[in-house]
Scaffold this motif. Structure first.
Motif, mmCIF file in Angstrom:
data_model
loop_
_atom_site.group_PDB
_atom_site.id
_atom_site.type_symbol
_atom_site.label_atom_id
_atom_site.label_comp_id
_atom_site.label_asym_id
_atom_site.label_seq_id
_atom_site.Cartn_x
_atom_site.Cartn_y
_atom_site.Cartn_z
ATOM 1 N N ILE A 89 0.870 -1.167 0.000
ATOM 2 C CA ILE A 89 0.000 0.000 0.000
ATOM 3 C C ILE A 89 0.907 1.217 0.000
ATOM 4 O O ILE A 89 1.829 1.308 0.809
ATOM 5 C CB ILE A 89 -0.905 0.017 1.245
ATOM 6 C CG1 ILE A 89 -1.722 -1.266 1.337
ATOM 7 C CG2 ILE A 89 -1.804 1.233 1.231
ATOM 8 C CD1 ILE A 89 -2.374 -1.464 2.669
ATOM 9 N N ILE A 90 0.660 2.144 -0.889
ATOM 10 C CA ILE A 90 1.463 3.365 -0.957
ATOM 11 C C ILE A 90 0.624 4.519 -0.428
ATOM 12 O O ILE A 90 -0.476 4.784 -0.918
ATOM 13 C CB ILE A 90 1.925 3.648 -2.401
ATOM 14 C CG1 ILE A 90 2.823 2.518 -2.897
ATOM 15 C CG2 ILE A 90 2.662 4.977 -2.471
ATOM 16 C CD1 ILE A 90 3.241 2.636 -4.335
ATOM 17 N N PHE A 91 1.151 5.198 0.610
ATOM 18 C CA PHE A 91 0.507 6.373 1.174
ATOM 19 C C PHE A 91 1.225 7.594 0.641
ATOM 20 O O PHE A 91 2.447 7.695 0.735
ATOM 21 C CB PHE A 91 0.579 6.354 2.703
ATOM 22 C CG PHE A 91 -0.088 5.163 3.310
ATOM 23 C CD1 PHE A 91 -1.465 5.124 3.458
ATOM 24 C CD2 PHE A 91 0.658 4.074 3.722
ATOM 25 C CE1 PHE A 91 -2.076 4.027 4.013
ATOM 26 C CE2 PHE A 91 0.045 2.973 4.275
ATOM 27 C CZ PHE A 91 -1.324 2.943 4.412
ATOM 28 N N ASN A 92 0.490 8.531 0.097
ATOM 29 C CA ASN A 92 1.075 9.742 -0.467
ATOM 30 C C ASN A 92 0.666 10.923 0.405
ATOM 31 O O ASN A 92 -0.478 11.349 0.385
ATOM 32 C CB ASN A 92 0.595 9.934 -1.912
ATOM 33 C CG ASN A 92 1.364 11.008 -2.622
ATOM 34 O OD1 ASN A 92 2.187 11.702 -2.034
ATOM 35 N ND2 ASN A 92 1.094 11.146 -3.899
ATOM 36 N N PHE A 93 1.608 11.441 1.203
ATOM 37 C CA PHE A 93 1.368 12.584 2.071
ATOM 38 C C PHE A 93 2.031 13.817 1.450
ATOM 39 O O PHE A 93 2.994 14.350 1.979
ATOM 40 C CB PHE A 93 1.922 12.341 3.469
ATOM 41 C CG PHE A 93 1.319 11.163 4.157
ATOM 42 C CD1 PHE A 93 0.011 11.182 4.580
ATOM 43 C CD2 PHE A 93 2.075 10.023 4.374
ATOM 44 C CE1 PHE A 93 -0.542 10.099 5.225
ATOM 45 C CE2 PHE A 93 1.527 8.937 5.016
ATOM 46 C CZ PHE A 93 0.210 8.964 5.440
ATOM 47 N N GLY A 94 1.554 14.242 0.306
ATOM 48 C CA GLY A 94 2.171 15.377 -0.371
ATOM 49 C C GLY A 94 3.483 14.966 -0.991
ATOM 50 O O GLY A 94 3.532 14.196 -1.929
ATOM 51 N N GLY A 95 4.603 15.470 -0.463
ATOM 52 C CA GLY A 95 5.928 15.138 -0.987
ATOM 53 C C GLY A 95 6.492 13.852 -0.414
ATOM 54 O O GLY A 95 7.524 13.365 -0.861
ATOM 55 N N LEU A 96 5.844 13.269 0.577
ATOM 56 C CA LEU A 96 6.337 12.064 1.247
ATOM 57 C C LEU A 96 5.495 10.859 0.844
ATOM 58 O O LEU A 96 4.270 10.889 0.955
ATOM 59 C CB LEU A 96 6.276 12.261 2.767
ATOM 60 C CG LEU A 96 6.716 11.104 3.644
ATOM 61 C CD1 LEU A 96 8.202 10.831 3.450
ATOM 62 C CD2 LEU A 96 6.428 11.406 5.097
ATOM 63 N N LYS A 97 6.163 9.810 0.366
ATOM 64 C CA LYS A 97 5.463 8.574 0.016
ATOM 65 C C LYS A 97 5.957 7.464 0.926
ATOM 66 O O LYS A 97 7.154 7.269 1.099
ATOM 67 C CB LYS A 97 5.717 8.185 -1.438
ATOM 68 C CG LYS A 97 5.028 9.063 -2.437
ATOM 69 C CD LYS A 97 5.216 8.548 -3.837
ATOM 70 C CE LYS A 97 4.515 9.449 -4.828
ATOM 71 N NZ LYS A 97 4.685 8.972 -6.200
ATOM 72 N N ILE A 98 5.027 6.713 1.503
ATOM 73 C CA ILE A 98 5.349 5.590 2.384
ATOM 74 C C ILE A 98 4.698 4.343 1.806
ATOM 75 O O ILE A 98 3.521 4.365 1.445
ATOM 76 C CB ILE A 98 4.822 5.827 3.819
ATOM 77 C CG1 ILE A 98 5.451 7.088 4.420
ATOM 78 C CG2 ILE A 98 5.085 4.618 4.695
ATOM 79 C CD1 ILE A 98 4.850 7.494 5.741
ATOM 80 N N GLU A 99 5.469 3.253 1.731
ATOM 81 C CA GLU A 99 4.912 1.977 1.272
ATOM 82 C C GLU A 99 4.918 0.994 2.423
ATOM 83 O O GLU A 99 5.925 0.816 3.095
ATOM 84 C CB GLU A 99 5.713 1.405 0.108
ATOM 85 C CG GLU A 99 5.115 0.124 -0.421
ATOM 86 C CD GLU A 99 5.832 -0.425 -1.634
ATOM 87 O OE1 GLU A 99 5.443 -1.532 -2.058
ATOM 88 O OE2 GLU A 99 6.742 0.221 -2.142
#
Length: 131
Positions: A89-99
């Protein structure tokens, strides 16, 4: 001469009833990807009747992961593996992406609730907090 010929016929008939199966070359961990380099093809005479042997063509055409730990020199059955599904799952918090590995089970305007691979449930808020 006749004895040698009968022995040769017996040897060939035993080998003709053998079944080709995949045997693990090394120990394979739980949920590890299975590829052709970790198995070898071997003929065996007797297979457990609950085992449906996995074919080499299936491994070459699809990606599989193991459903449990497999010891070295063990016959690999269809119940020992399952098709690989990417559960990232990829979370996109603006400029920050967390998988993260897991599955989304609930989502609203405030947070996303995911179920991790180990079974734990985690909430990630839209502002980046983890609870």
């Amino acid at each position: 001469m006749i004895l040698k010929l009968s022995f040769l016929c017996l040897f060939l008939s035993i080998n003709s009833f053998a079944t080709s199966v995949l045997i693990s070359k090394e120990s394979i961990k739980f949920e590890e990807k299975l590829d052709a380099s970790k198995v070898r093809l071997q003929n065996v005479n007797d297979i457990n009747k609950a085992c449906i042997p996995l074919k080499l063509s299936e491994i070459q055409n699809n990606e599989y992961i193991t459903t449990h730990y497999i010891n070295k020199n063990t016959i690999i059955c269809q119940k020992d593996v399952k098709k690989y599904q990417d559960e990232g799952i990829i979370f996109n918090f603006g400029g920050l992406k967390i998988e993260k590995k897991g599955k989304i089970i609930y989502e609203n305007n405030e947070f996303i609730r995911i179920k991790n691979l180990d079974g734990t449930i985690e909430q990630i808020y839209k502002d980046g907090r983890i609870k």
